[in-house]
Design a protein around this motif. Sequence first.
Motif, PDB file in Angstrom:
ATOM      1  N   GLY A 176       0.802  -1.218   0.000  1.00  0.00           N
ATOM      2  CA  GLY A 176       0.000   0.000   0.000  1.00  0.00           C
ATOM      3  C   GLY A 176       0.830   1.260   0.000  1.00  0.00           C
ATOM      4  N   GLY A 177       1.087   1.801  -1.155  1.00  0.00           N
ATOM      5  CA  GLY A 177       1.861   3.028  -1.271  1.00  0.00           C
ATOM      6  C   GLY A 177       2.645   3.041  -2.561  1.00  0.00           C
ATOM      7  N   THR A 178       3.645   3.924  -2.610  1.00  0.00           N
ATOM      8  CA  THR A 178       4.499   4.003  -3.801  1.00  0.00           C
ATOM      9  C   THR A 178       5.958   4.040  -3.368  1.00  0.00           C
ATOM     10  OG1 THR A 178       4.438   6.423  -3.856  1.00  0.00           O
ATOM     11  CG2 THR A 178       2.777   5.258  -5.167  1.00  0.00           C
ATOM     12  N   CYS A 179       6.803   3.695  -4.316  1.00  0.00           N
ATOM     13  CA  CYS A 179       8.241   3.718  -4.069  1.00  0.00           C
ATOM     14  C   CYS A 179       8.928   4.231  -5.321  1.00  0.00           C
ATOM     15  CB  CYS A 179       8.752   2.327  -3.709  1.00  0.00           C
ATOM     16  SG  CYS A 179       8.605   1.112  -5.040  1.00  0.00           S
ATOM     17  N   GLU A 180      10.220   4.436  -5.212  1.00  0.00           N
ATOM     18  CA  GLU A 180      11.011   4.787  -6.383  1.00  0.00           C
ATOM     19  C   GLU A 180      12.285   3.966  -6.376  1.00  0.00           C
ATOM     20  OE1 GLU A 180      12.880   8.669  -6.709  1.00  0.00           O
ATOM     21  OE2 GLU A 180      12.779   8.898  -4.545  1.00  0.00           O
ATOM     22  N   LEU A 181      12.777   3.749  -7.572  1.00  0.00           N
ATOM     23  CA  LEU A 181      14.030   3.014  -7.728  1.00  0.00           C
ATOM     24  C   LEU A 181      15.201   3.903  -7.387  1.00  0.00           C
ATOM     25  CD1 LEU A 181      13.503   1.413 -11.232  1.00  0.00           C
ATOM     26  CD2 LEU A 181      13.442   0.253  -9.049  1.00  0.00           C
ATOM     27  N   ILE A 205      10.839   4.251  -0.113  1.00  0.00           N
ATOM     28  CA  ILE A 205       9.404   4.455   0.090  1.00  0.00           C
ATOM     29  C   ILE A 205       9.091   5.929  -0.148  1.00  0.00           C
ATOM     30  CG2 ILE A 205       7.493   4.350   1.749  1.00  0.00           C
ATOM     31  CD1 ILE A 205       8.588   1.608   1.083  1.00  0.00           C
ATOM     32  N   LYS A 206       8.172   6.206  -1.089  1.00  0.00           N
ATOM     33  CA  LYS A 206       7.780   7.598  -1.353  1.00  0.00           C
ATOM     34  C   LYS A 206       6.519   7.968  -0.589  1.00  0.00           C
ATOM     35  CE  LYS A 206       8.638   9.918  -4.702  1.00  0.00           C
ATOM     36  NZ  LYS A 206       8.868  10.649  -5.927  1.00  0.00           N
ATOM     37  N   SER A 207       5.533   7.085  -0.579  1.00  0.00           N
ATOM     38  CA  SER A 207       4.285   7.386   0.126  1.00  0.00           C
ATOM     39  C   SER A 207       3.657   6.083   0.597  1.00  0.00           C
ATOM     40  CB  SER A 207       3.312   8.127  -0.792  1.00  0.00           C
ATOM     41  OG  SER A 207       2.878   7.280  -1.838  1.00  0.00           O
ATOM     42  N   LEU A 208       2.811   6.201   1.606  1.00  0.00           N
ATOM     43  CA  LEU A 208       2.073   5.047   2.129  1.00  0.00           C
ATOM     44  C   LEU A 208       0.602   5.420   2.215  1.00  0.00           C
ATOM     45  CD1 LEU A 208       4.558   4.062   4.944  1.00  0.00           C
ATOM     46  CD2 LEU A 208       4.032   2.694   2.927  1.00  0.00           C
ATOM     47  N   ILE A 209      -0.257   4.458   1.918  1.00  0.00           N
ATOM     48  CA  ILE A 209      -1.695   4.666   2.020  1.00  0.00           C
ATOM     49  C   ILE A 209      -2.092   4.488   3.482  1.00  0.00           C
ATOM     50  CG2 ILE A 209      -3.957   3.765   1.349  1.00  0.00           C
ATOM     51  CD1 ILE A 209      -2.582   2.835  -1.298  1.00  0.00           C
ATOM     52  N   ALA A 210      -2.857   5.449   4.007  1.00  0.00           N
ATOM     53  CA  ALA A 210      -3.274   5.395   5.406  1.00  0.00           C
ATOM     54  C   ALA A 210      -3.994   4.089   5.706  1.00  0.00           C
ATOM     55  CB  ALA A 210      -4.189   6.573   5.730  1.00  0.00           C
ATOM     56  N   ASN A 211      -3.601   3.443   6.790  1.00  0.00           N
ATOM     57  CA  ASN A 211      -4.182   2.209   7.297  1.00  0.00           C
ATOM     58  C   ASN A 211      -3.956   0.984   6.396  1.00  0.00           C
ATOM     59  OD1 ASN A 211      -5.331   1.072   9.575  1.00  0.00           O
ATOM     60  ND2 ASN A 211      -7.373   1.036   8.673  1.00  0.00           N
ATOM     61  N   ALA A 212      -3.091   1.108   5.398  1.00  0.00           N
ATOM     62  CA  ALA A 212      -2.709  -0.050   4.574  1.00  0.00           C
ATOM     63  C   ALA A 212      -1.648  -0.839   5.347  1.00  0.00           C
ATOM     64  CB  ALA A 212      -2.169   0.409   3.226  1.00  0.00           C
ATOM     65  N   PRO A 213      -1.353  -2.075   4.948  1.00  0.00           N
ATOM     66  CA  PRO A 213      -0.386  -2.884   5.695  1.00  0.00           C
ATOM     67  C   PRO A 213       0.955  -2.193   5.956  1.00  0.00           C
ATOM     68  CG  PRO A 213      -1.544  -4.280   4.153  1.00  0.00           C
ATOM     69  CD  PRO A 213      -1.980  -2.862   3.861  1.00  0.00           C
ATOM     70  N   GLY A 214       1.498  -1.491   4.972  1.00  0.00           N
ATOM     71  CA  GLY A 214       2.775  -0.808   5.181  1.00  0.00           C
ATOM     72  C   GLY A 214       2.685   0.279   6.232  1.00  0.00           C
ATOM     73  N   ASP A 215       1.590   1.024   6.222  1.00  0.00           N
ATOM     74  CA  ASP A 215       1.375   2.095   7.194  1.00  0.00           C
ATOM     75  C   ASP A 215       1.200   1.512   8.600  1.00  0.00           C
ATOM     76  OD1 ASP A 215       0.823   4.864   7.955  1.00  0.00           O
ATOM     77  OD2 ASP A 215      -1.266   4.222   8.158  1.00  0.00           O
ATOM     78  N   ARG A 216       0.447   0.438   8.721  1.00  0.00           N
ATOM     79  CA  ARG A 216       0.220  -0.196  10.025  1.00  0.00           C
ATOM     80  C   ARG A 216       1.487  -0.837  10.589  1.00  0.00           C
ATOM     81  NH1 ARG A 216      -4.547  -2.226   7.370  1.00  0.00           N
ATOM     82  NH2 ARG A 216      -3.525  -4.241   7.266  1.00  0.00           N
ATOM     83  N   SER A 217       2.438  -1.152   9.721  1.00  0.00           N
ATOM     84  CA  SER A 217       3.640  -1.863  10.168  1.00  0.00           C
ATOM     85  C   SER A 217       4.769  -0.942  10.599  1.00  0.00           C
ATOM     86  CB  SER A 217       4.157  -2.753   9.046  1.00  0.00           C
ATOM     87  OG  SER A 217       4.708  -1.937   8.026  1.00  0.00           O
ATOM     88  N   PRO A 277       7.746   6.974   4.869  1.00  0.00           N
ATOM     89  CA  PRO A 277       8.321   7.562   3.652  1.00  0.00           C
ATOM     90  C   PRO A 277       9.785   7.914   3.913  1.00  0.00           C
ATOM     91  CG  PRO A 277       6.148   8.465   4.051  1.00  0.00           C
ATOM     92  CD  PRO A 277       6.512   7.657   5.276  1.00  0.00           C
ATOM     93  N   GLY A 278      10.614   7.597   2.952  1.00  0.00           N
ATOM     94  CA  GLY A 278      12.053   7.821   3.100  1.00  0.00           C
ATOM     95  C   GLY A 278      12.815   6.578   3.518  1.00  0.00           C
TER      96      GLY A 278
END
Length: 140
Positions: free
Chosen positions: A34-39, A48-60, A64-65
């Motif tokens: 849940g979110g975006t990244c860049e190479l 990690i560029k962004s995370l979606i609120a309450n998505a697995p990545g955000d909860r873990s 960003p960064g």
Amino acid sequence: MNKPKLHYFIISILCLSMLPAPAQTPDIPLGSIGGTCELLPDTGFICIKSLIANAPGDRSSLQPGDLIKAAYGFSFESTSTDKKNGYQGAIHQLAMAIDLAEGSDGVLPLTVIRSGTGSVNINIQLGTPGALGPLWPIGS
């Protein structure tokens, strides 16, 4: 400032303005994290560029960064952006790790580098889509 120096300064500014902008890598979806990244080309890191609120990545506790450097204890290889071969390396290996986690217990163990902290181990609970549901195939 005398005139010759001023001319060199103006010529330098004009030359710099004609240079192409640095290549930007597109934002890449993180899939079920849940979110975006860049190479980060020529490295084994995914930023990690962004995370979606309450998505697995955000909860873990991903942030960003954060730089993802490994999954399941195995460091990612340098990412190739060669259009002929596609995105081989870190992006491909992260996708394979996500697939492995979703096919087993749903836990994706990542190692990230966080500014000011260093190396951090994070377990992301992705869920287990596993096999197709009871409505597949239709009528079964």
